[in-house]
Design an enzyme around this catalytic site. Sequence first.
Site, short mmCIF file in Angstrom:
data_model
loop_
_atom_site.label_atom_id
_atom_site.label_comp_id
_atom_site.label_asym_id
_atom_site.label_seq_id
_atom_site.Cartn_x
_atom_site.Cartn_y
_atom_site.Cartn_z
N ASP A 1 0.84 -1.20 0.00
CA ASP A 1 0.00 0.00 0.00
C ASP A 1 0.87 1.25 0.00
O ASP A 1 0.64 2.19 0.77
CB ASP A 1 -0.95 0.00 1.21
CG ASP A 1 -2.17 0.89 0.98
OD1 ASP A 1 -2.44 1.25 -0.20
OD2 ASP A 1 -2.86 1.21 1.97
N ILE A 2 1.86 1.25 -0.89
CA ILE A 2 2.72 2.42 -1.04
C ILE A 2 1.94 3.51 -1.77
O ILE A 2 1.46 3.31 -2.89
CB ILE A 2 4.00 2.05 -1.82
CG1 ILE A 2 4.83 1.05 -1.02
CG2 ILE A 2 4.81 3.30 -2.16
CD1 ILE A 2 5.37 1.57 0.29
#
Length: 289
Positions: A132-133
């Site tokens: 979940d960058i």
Amino acid sequence: MAKSYLGSYRLLNPVNTGQDTQLWQARDDRNDRFVAIKTLSEKQMKNKAAAAMLKWEYTVGQKLDNPRVMHTLDFGLDGNQPYLVMEWYPHGNMKSIIRTGIEQYGYRVPQLAVAATEALAYFNSQGWVHRDIKPDNFMVDDENGLRLIDFAIAVRAPNIFSRLFGGNGKVQGTRSYMSPEQIRGQVVDQRADLYSLGCMLFELITGRPPFTGETSDALLHKHLNATPPSIDAINNNVTPEFSRLLRTTMAKKPTERPKSASDFLTHLKMVRIYKRNPVAPSAVVRKSE
């Protein structure tokens, strides 16, 4: 929340309230320091899956020790309320910086790009894939200090056995930054995070992510099939060398991306992002005066 304490932590001020969690500023009376505490929202208190994700975030973060990654300090249960304790880092996220407009923060981009990549390179080097960058998950101070946060959906980097058995088909992440293999529910490694980092850096420099869509399906279809736009066509101050490097991070096939965030970081430090370095708005004002 009516409680004034969670364990030995004295709750002071609510900082942020989301749909599933709430963030507090608190005081650690045992160690005489401020901390941040993440709790479940009232509606999620009985949600076992939400509680498990909070505990998992502690499991991932407890052994990480790097100035680019949020320090995870403790996990506890007070009655039926699980809580996660982290370092107190009173700054906004990269998304809030982007919203101010590139003319306000453009001069900071080279340092922020390197810092974010350093954070991801360390996180991946510890055997984790973040998944979940995005700009929301990097806290940034005024001196371009930075912390990677939110490890709730991180997974262990795959080994030969997990690659053989494939993914679980569960799609998790944020649509504007998800790699094609993540969208397909396949096994993902650190190159999926690198794809997301590329999308985030694209947004940092242009003010918008590389792909948008009127519907969620349309957006995901672009991640799967569309060629990302050339960043130097949107911002003509970007060098062709950086544009080509950034494009490699967003290749549809993981094998066509850099091998790792560390590999990308090495190349990032060797190229100029801008043809002409932007100046801080305050410097422009002083010059005109």
